[in-house]
Design a protein around this motif. Structure first.
Motif, PDB file in Angstrom:
ATOM      1  N   THR A  97       0.401   6.678 -11.615  1.00 45.95           N
ATOM      2  CA  THR A  97       1.833   6.820 -11.865  1.00 45.95           C
ATOM      3  C   THR A  97       2.325   8.207 -11.480  1.00 45.95           C
ATOM      4  N   ARG A  98       1.551   9.239 -11.805  1.00 40.15           N
ATOM      5  CA  ARG A  98       1.963  10.604 -11.460  1.00 40.15           C
ATOM      6  C   ARG A  98       2.078  10.772  -9.944  1.00 40.15           C
ATOM      7  N   PHE A  99       1.156  10.163  -9.204  1.00 39.89           N
ATOM      8  CA  PHE A  99       1.230  10.246  -7.746  1.00 39.89           C
ATOM      9  C   PHE A  99       2.503   9.566  -7.232  1.00 39.89           C
ATOM     10  N   LEU A 100       2.790   8.384  -7.739  1.00 44.78           N
ATOM     11  CA  LEU A 100       3.980   7.658  -7.290  1.00 44.78           C
ATOM     12  C   LEU A 100       5.252   8.409  -7.673  1.00 44.78           C
ATOM     13  N   ASN A 101       5.264   8.994  -8.871  1.00 46.86           N
ATOM     14  CA  ASN A 101       6.416   9.792  -9.287  1.00 46.86           C
ATOM     15  C   ASN A 101       6.624  10.988  -8.363  1.00 46.86           C
ATOM     16  N   SER A 102       5.522  11.561  -7.872  1.00 46.49           N
ATOM     17  CA  SER A 102       5.636  12.731  -6.996  1.00 46.49           C
ATOM     18  C   SER A 102       6.319  12.391  -5.681  1.00 46.49           C
ATOM     19  N   LEU A 103       6.333  11.103  -5.334  1.00 44.98           N
ATOM     20  CA  LEU A 103       7.012  10.648  -4.118  1.00 44.98           C
ATOM     21  C   LEU A 103       8.468  10.280  -4.385  1.00 44.98           C
ATOM     22  N   CYS A 123      10.441  -1.879  -4.136  1.00 42.96           N
ATOM     23  CA  CYS A 123      11.763  -2.014  -3.534  1.00 42.96           C
ATOM     24  C   CYS A 123      12.156  -0.662  -2.948  1.00 42.96           C
ATOM     25  N   SER A 124      12.302  -0.599  -1.620  1.00 39.51           N
ATOM     26  CA  SER A 124      12.629   0.674  -0.977  1.00 39.51           C
ATOM     27  C   SER A 124      14.062   1.093  -1.276  1.00 39.51           C
ATOM     28  N   GLU A 125      14.978   0.126  -1.413  1.00 40.37           N
ATOM     29  CA  GLU A 125      16.371   0.466  -1.705  1.00 40.37           C
ATOM     30  C   GLU A 125      16.507   1.201  -3.034  1.00 40.37           C
ATOM     31  N   LEU A 126      15.701   0.790  -3.997  1.00 36.65           N
ATOM     32  CA  LEU A 126      15.772   1.382  -5.332  1.00 36.65           C
ATOM     33  C   LEU A 126      14.717   2.456  -5.558  1.00 36.65           C
ATOM     34  N   GLN A 127      13.774   2.591  -4.607  1.00 36.90           N
ATOM     35  CA  GLN A 127      12.628   3.479  -4.782  1.00 36.90           C
ATOM     36  C   GLN A 127      11.956   3.180  -6.129  1.00 36.90           C
ATOM     37  N   PRO A 184       0.835  -1.204   0.000  1.00 34.92           N
ATOM     38  CA  PRO A 184       0.000   0.000   0.000  1.00 34.92           C
ATOM     39  C   PRO A 184       0.873   1.259   0.000  1.00 34.92           C
ATOM     40  N   ILE A 185       0.611   2.146  -0.936  1.00 37.20           N
ATOM     41  CA  ILE A 185       1.281   3.447  -1.005  1.00 37.20           C
ATOM     42  C   ILE A 185       0.207   4.481  -1.312  1.00 37.20           C
ATOM     43  N   GLY A 186       0.029   5.441  -0.414  1.00 35.65           N
ATOM     44  CA  GLY A 186      -1.053   6.396  -0.589  1.00 35.65           C
ATOM     45  C   GLY A 186      -2.380   5.665  -0.583  1.00 35.65           C
ATOM     46  N   SER A 187      -3.199   5.938  -1.582  1.00 35.12           N
ATOM     47  CA  SER A 187      -4.498   5.265  -1.688  1.00 35.12           C
ATOM     48  C   SER A 187      -4.465   4.137  -2.715  1.00 35.12           C
ATOM     49  N   TYR A 188      -3.259   3.683  -3.060  1.00 31.78           N
ATOM     50  CA  TYR A 188      -3.094   2.628  -4.056  1.00 31.78           C
ATOM     51  C   TYR A 188      -2.377   1.419  -3.440  1.00 31.78           C
ATOM     52  N   ILE A 189      -2.475   0.282  -4.125  1.00 31.06           N
ATOM     53  CA  ILE A 189      -1.681  -0.905  -3.788  1.00 31.06           C
ATOM     54  C   ILE A 189      -0.857  -1.241  -5.021  1.00 31.06           C
ATOM     55  N   VAL A 190       0.466  -1.170  -4.893  1.00 29.06           N
ATOM     56  CA  VAL A 190       1.325  -1.462  -6.043  1.00 29.06           C
ATOM     57  C   VAL A 190       1.700  -2.939  -6.022  1.00 29.06           C
ATOM     58  N   ASP A 191       1.992  -3.478  -7.195  1.00 31.26           N
ATOM     59  CA  ASP A 191       2.272  -4.916  -7.293  1.00 31.26           C
ATOM     60  C   ASP A 191       3.570  -5.295  -6.580  1.00 31.26           C
TER      61      ASP A 191
END
Length: 522
Positions: free
Chosen positions: A485-491, A460-464, A450-457
């Motif tokens: 994708t735009r939301f995830l890119n903003s992070l 990897c935190s090391e690679l972001q 879970p990231i924000g209001s989404y669940i990504v498949d």
């Protein structure tokens, strides 16, 4: 009805009939795991040799089935080989067989009854030698001859030997020599003489009954038998189940002498090539290894030997057990790696060889290239190449991204957990073959994060880095995926997308593309 050559009635023979590992993984991807049964000690999770079910504090049932088409023309020998091979799975778990049922399929319009009777007699003779009855079975009229057994055995739960218990530094010992697949290929082409045939029958009808004695040794940590996926394939199952790598030395691996000669003449099975295509990306071959040696490592072994991972202090006792029970060509072939490594295999020619690069025999030899190099180009990084050091550095030694805090909706936690239990076939394949247990250059990936209001498949935190697998509905939700994708890119996260079909049908290409992207982020 006249006698016919059994091998002319089948498209494959022995354990070479097995479905290739990569195809089998796709077939099993959507099946639920049986972990909700607490007394099921061994199920399908690690591709072990048999199922094991606890029926009491001191006893568990070992259950398996194995059958195939003729590997030889003599019906009695075919029955003996098939039965020996089936019982091996019980021994590989440390069990003792107690009962067998026959699995029979015969082209009754092509085979004389006497021929079919001899096949059954061969199987019965092996079970008699093992001290168990064939108490029944099932038969069908089939276009190709098929014979094998359902085999049941018993084992003490504390003595059970799985394929996922290997420990760092364990010694690897192989009970029988390689080369049965090569001999079968030569037999089909009329090249195997009487001496070679006798050697083939000698090895394929020797019961792996030493497994029950090995189970008594506390120093034996993992065990399996080497059959249709070849030595490399079954060792990889130990590696993945134990989350460790392994190193083997070809010069120490026992090989049937006649098979060695025939392999150098070019005799090999089609199954050996299919095996390599399925798992070659996780193997590093010494450049000194000849093509025939490479193929022997993938050679499907019908009724092959036990592969044991044991404490170095117990290796002498294990070898003594093999030798005392008549396994004259057993041998120490390598060792398990240290924790934190990659769950792949290094193959050296001799013990004093340093680690080799490139990973396979040479970029100028197409037949020796790994699955990734064949399909994605030799410049692609490899799971075993340049693993990051323990100081937090990534591929090639460059430093990875700093970890960042990611907001998430706690209400999505239950859904994410459910998604992990029920992955799509593409998600399951990418997870099990590339990302799980730090297989991918030692990076840790999470599923259904879970990231924000989404669940990504995958994340990897090391690679972001976020990896998304797009299903068939992707074309209908491009706008939604773009917003996501735009939301995830903003992070500060990079999002990589692959279509279902890319993962299912070109996993090597996906791996190569992912490797290139990771290289740019480290």
């Amino acid at each position: 009805m006249t006698d016919v050559r059994l091998t002319t009635l089948s498209h494959g023979g022995g354990c070479g009939c097995k479905i290739a590992p990569a195809v089998l993984s796709q077939m099993l991807a959507e099946l639920p795991l049986a972990s909700r049964f607490p007394d099921l000690l061994v199920g399908t999770e690690t591709s072990d040799d048999a199922a094991v079910y606890r029926i009491g504090p001191h006893q568990a049932v070992v259950a398996t089935t194995d059958f195939f088409m003729p590997i030889v023309d003599d019906p009695y020998d075919f029955g003996r080989i098939a039965a020996t091979n089936a019982l091996s799975d019980v021994y590989a778990m440390g069990g003792t067989p107690i009962l067998a049922l026959a699995v029979v399929g015969m082209p009754v319009d092509k085979l004389p009854v006497e021929t079919m009777r001899k096949i059954l007699a061969g199987g019965a003779a092996v079970c008699e030698a093992a001290g168990i009855p064939i108490a029944g079975g099932h038969s069908i009229d089939s276009p190709e001859p098929i014979y094998g057994l359902v085999a049941l055995g018993l084992v003490h739960p504390d003595k059970l030997k799985r394929n996922d218990g290997a420990r760092p530094g364990d010694v690897l010992i192989l009970g029988k020599p390689l080369g049965v697949g090569v001999l079968s290929a030569a037999l089909k082409k009329g090249r195997l003489d009487a001496t070679g045939y006798a050697r083939m029958i000698e090895h394929t009808t020797r019961l792996n009954s030493v497994g029950a004695a090995l189970a008594e040794l506390d120093g034996v940590h993992a065990m399996t038998d080497v059959t249709g996926f070849g030595l490399l394939g079954h060792l990889l199952e130990i590696c993945r189940g134990s989350s460790l790598g392994a190193e083997i030395v070809f010069g120490d691996i026992p090989v049937i002498d006649i098979a060695r000669e025939l392999a150098q003449e070019g005799y090999a099975t089609g199954a050996a090539a299919r095996n390599w295509d399925s798992y070659g990306a996780w193997v590093r071959l010494s450049p000194e290894l000849a093509e025939w040696q490479h193929k022997l490592l993938c050679d499907p072994q019908t009724s092959g030997g036990l592969l044991v991972a044991c404490d170095p202090a117990s290796a002498g006792e294990v070898m003594a057990l093999f030798e005392s029970q008549g396994y004259a060509q057993s041998g120490r072939i390598g060792r398990m790696g240290e924790p934190g490594g990659v769950t792949g295999i290094d193959v050296k020619m001799m013990k004093n060889n340093p680690p080799q690069s490139p990973l396979v025999r040479g970029e100028d030899t197409p037949s020796s290239q790994s699955l990734l190099e064949e399909k994605a180009g030799a410049s692609s990084p490899h799971p075993l190449d340049n693993p990051p050091d323990k100081g937090g550095r990534g591929v090639g030694g460059r430093r990875v991204q700093r970890a960042i805090y990611l907001p998430y909706d706690k209400n999505l936690t239950a859904l994410a957990r459910e998604n992990r239990r029920n992955p799509t076939p593409a998600e399951s394949l990418l997870w099990n073959k590339v990302l799980r247990c730090r297989q991918f250059a030692r990076y840790k990936f999470l599923r259904q994060k879970p990231i924000g209001s989404y669940i990504v498949d995958f994340y990897c935190s090391e690679l972001q880095l976020v990896i998304e697998i797009d299903g068939d509905s992707h074309a209908r939700q491009i706008e939604y995926d773009g917003e996501r994708t735009r939301f995830l890119n903003s992070l500060g996260l990079e999002v990589v997308r692959y279509a279902n079909q890319e993962v299912l049908h070109d996993l090597a290409g996906v791996f190569a593309d992912l490797s290139r992207r990771v290289e740019t982020r480290t």
